[in-house]
Design an enzyme around this catalytic site. Sequence first.
Site, PDB file in Angstrom:
ATOM      1  N   CYS A   1      57.767  15.854  50.227  1.00  0.00           N
ATOM      2  CA  CYS A   1      56.529  15.112  50.483  1.00  0.00           C
ATOM      3  C   CYS A   1      56.851  13.739  51.090  1.00  0.00           C
ATOM      4  CB  CYS A   1      55.677  14.977  49.228  1.00  0.00           C
ATOM      5  SG  CYS A   1      53.985  14.448  49.591  1.00  0.00           S
TER       6      CYS A   1
ATOM      7  N   ASP B   1      53.753  11.096  40.934  1.00  0.00           N
ATOM      8  CA  ASP B   1      52.343  10.700  40.810  1.00  0.00           C
ATOM      9  C   ASP B   1      52.027  10.349  39.367  1.00  0.00           C
ATOM     10  OD1 ASP B   1      52.421  12.593  43.335  1.00  0.00           O
ATOM     11  OD2 ASP B   1      50.709  11.239  43.522  1.00  0.00           O
TER      12      ASP B   1
HETATM   13  P1  RI2 Z   1      54.989   6.798  46.429  1.00  0.00           P
HETATM   14  C1  RI2 Z   1      52.224  11.321  46.850  1.00  0.00           C
HETATM   15  O1  RI2 Z   1      50.989  11.933  46.586  1.00  0.00           O
HETATM   16  C2  RI2 Z   1      53.388  12.287  46.733  1.00  0.00           C
HETATM   17  O2  RI2 Z   1      53.194  13.278  45.733  1.00  0.00           O
HETATM   18  C3  RI2 Z   1      54.497  11.315  46.407  1.00  0.00           C
HETATM   19  O3  RI2 Z   1      55.630  11.956  45.844  1.00  0.00           O
HETATM   20  C4  RI2 Z   1      53.792  10.400  45.411  1.00  0.00           C
HETATM   21  O4  RI2 Z   1      52.474  10.249  45.936  1.00  0.00           O
HETATM   22  C5  RI2 Z   1      54.439   9.056  45.199  1.00  0.00           C
HETATM   23  O5  RI2 Z   1      54.439   8.310  46.394  1.00  0.00           O
HETATM   24  P2  RI2 Z   1      49.834  12.101  47.743  1.00  0.00           P
HETATM   25  O6  RI2 Z   1      49.014  10.831  47.708  1.00  0.00           O
HETATM   26  O7  RI2 Z   1      54.167   5.990  45.489  1.00  0.00           O
HETATM   27  O8  RI2 Z   1      50.488  12.379  49.065  1.00  0.00           O
HETATM   28  O9  RI2 Z   1      56.427   6.852  45.999  1.00  0.00           O
HETATM   29  O10 RI2 Z   1      49.019  13.282  47.258  1.00  0.00           O
HETATM   30  O11 RI2 Z   1      54.820   6.381  47.868  1.00  0.00           O
END
Ligand code: RI2
Length: 337
Positions: free
Chosen positions: A139, A208
């Site tokens: 991701c 998350d």
């Molecule tokens: P940072 C994201 O969720 C991903 O799952 C990623 O691993 C997590 O947030 C943490 O991201 P989404 O918003 O805070 O894409 O490390 O559903 O940037």
Amino acid sequence: MARLYEKLPRQVYETAKAIRDMRIRGAGRIARAAAAALREAAIAYTGPQSREDFYSYMEAAAQVILRTRPTAVSLPNAVAYVMIRLGEAYEAGAGVEELRKTVVRAAEEFIEYSRQAVERIASYGARLVEHGARILTHCNSSAAISVIVEAHRSGKEVVAYATETRPKYQGYITARKLREAGVPVTLIPDTAVRRIIEDIDLVVVGADAVAANGALVNKIGTSQIALVADEAGKPFYAAAESYKFSPATLLGDEVIIEERPAGEVVEPEKLAEWSRVRVANPSFDVTPAEYITGIITEQGIIPPESAYLILRQVFGRRVHEYHRYTTITATTILEEY
Ligand code: RI2
């Protein structure tokens, strides 16, 4: 409540919509955007100069921001950080100006803390990485990327592998970001993880939410990668600021897994063709603590079983107040404004 919602400034709704539609995404970014929206709401307040009115106005703003996405606990934790401080100032009898300043100060404090936390995670995480390491990520996590980039900056000649991350392909963002930072990167389909795991030295993903029992809630597909890493004997790390630890799980609640629209899985304009097929789109999954080598936090690298201690230390006696904001997010999502 509807009357109060009408009085909120446009920025609050715009931030909420951007979070819901994932134009603002990534657990850390969502949290900072939430705090910034509360700060903007406080600055924009032009209602009656009564403490009670200001307090209910801020509660309404908090509710709009919270009712967007249910899983990343950084969102309610950021809102709670600001609102608890507002509540304390209110209880102490502060007037509107003092309350407004309290919100602005708390929001800025949170945003600054969050930025520094990611920098610390980068520095702790990079120490785990050996020269020439091949690192797989999933991701798009700014915390995980910060670890890889910091290892690269410190001269360790790392290479990265990024999964595409169906259905929204956030792995493309990761691949570009790593490339821009000078890290050689290979983009792979999510389905290729088991095939390439022998070429990998360690896995670093974001978070998350982290539960009190050390389980990691992260982008769908994370737990499959953890299983594959475990089978191959490769270390698996999560990079998570302490405000991604879920106080609600201390009280026995489970983290709600967001189910996103079918139009993210099949082409939205062809949804009718799929009308006889149920399309499921769970956005996150849960990796049990036993598959996690360590969690890289701004307070140091901890075994997942120590998540409980981080929660006690960070939220302590305020756990019930934080829990209240998590509950709002969990129970009232995706409403139209
Ligand atoms: P940072 C994201 O969720 C991903 O799952 C990623 O691993 C997590 O947030 C943490 O991201 P989404 O918003 O805070 O894409 O490390 O559903 O940037």
